[in-house]
Design an enzyme around this catalytic site. Structure first.
Site, PDB file in Angstrom:
ATOM      1  N   LYS A 103       3.166  -1.275 -11.101  1.00 11.49           N
ATOM      2  CA  LYS A 103       2.371  -0.605 -10.076  1.00 11.49           C
ATOM      3  C   LYS A 103       1.596   0.513 -10.761  1.00 11.49           C
ATOM      4  CE  LYS A 103       3.143   0.912  -5.308  1.00 11.49           C
ATOM      5  NZ  LYS A 103       3.054   2.347  -5.108  1.00 11.49           N
ATOM      6  N   HIS A 105      -0.447   2.838  -9.107  1.00 10.00           N
ATOM      7  CA  HIS A 105      -0.831   3.965  -8.245  1.00 10.00           C
ATOM      8  C   HIS A 105       0.434   4.416  -7.505  1.00 10.00           C
ATOM      9  CE1 HIS A 105      -0.723   1.253  -4.726  1.00 10.00           C
ATOM     10  NE2 HIS A 105      -1.151   0.364  -5.604  1.00 10.00           N
TER      11      HIS A 105
END
Ligand code: OMP
Length: 216
Positions: A103, A105
């Protein structure tokens, strides 16, 4: 075997978590039994499971600050264990888990929950067979700048790892950390002994132990 360990085996059989039959393991070994912790799948079972983990952790005396549960199966385990450690033993410790997807963000990084950096981290997992899953957790903990403190599992299948030792002994030697299990293959065998309806399974378990187990 302690009372709580016997109770744990009964609980696992009652919930269909511990089953007898023919199962192909991650390692490719064909086993006459399988322990599927994902079937502790209700609030009551998970709460009870967490109390067994907390009991084993408390008995072990392992020093740690944070619990870590490897995705996916370790996530409910670590949450339930953290709750039980607080409610049953008055110990409020942090807990964390990893996400399998990358991921870029939001919180950032692959570890979610309590910060691991500089902490002694106790891994909460389900089962050790050949020992490959633990390695992944240790790698994540090191990458986070933390120190693995030990591993707690539901079941030590007491099988050989890469060499002559059991996978659990190899983990202990390789990483210099203790592995604590709520129960182990020997306990399952003792539990089946003297139960005529379970004789076939008992014989298969003993044969399996002879083939893949180690002398303990
Ligand atoms: P190792 O990585 O070989 O130690 O295998 C442990 C993993 O295998 C567990 O985390 C499970 O994903 C799975 N497993 C079980 O859940 N229960 C079993 O009884 C046996 C296994 C297995 O495949 O060995």
């Amino acid at each position: 075997m302690k009372d709580y360990q016997n109770e744990f085996i009964e609980f696992a059989i009652e919930k269909g978590v511990l089953r007898f039959g023919e199962f192909t393991l991650k390692s490719g070994r064909v086993s006459p039994y399988f322990f599927n912790s994902g079937l502790f799948n209700s609030g009551a079972s998970l709460a009870r499971l967490g109390r067994f983990y907390a009991h084993a952790i408390s008995d072990s005396g392992i020093a740690f600050e944070v619990l870590f549960g490897p995705a996916y199966k370790g996530i409910p385990l670590v949450a339930a264990t953290a709750i039980a450690l607080m409610e049953q033993h008055g110990r409020d410790v942090g807990y964390a888990f990893n996400r399998k997807e990358v991921k870029d963000h939001g919180e950032g990084g692959n570890v979610v929950g309590a910060p691991l950096e500089g902490q002694r981290v106790l891994i909460v997992d389900d089962v050790i067979s050949a020992g490959t899953s633990v390695q992944e957790s240790v790698t994540i903990i090191h990458a986070a700048g933390a120190i693995p403190a030990g591993v707690v599992i539901s079941l030590d299948r007491q099988e050989r790892g890469q060499g002559k030792q059991s996978a659990v002994q190899e983990v202990e030697a390789q990483h210099g950390i203790p592995v604590v299990s709520i129960t182990r293959l020997d306990h399952l065998i003792w539990h089946l002994e003297g139960k005529p309806a379970m004789e076939k399974h008992l014989n298969q378990m003993q044969a399996y132990k002879k083939q893949y187990g180690v002398e303990t």
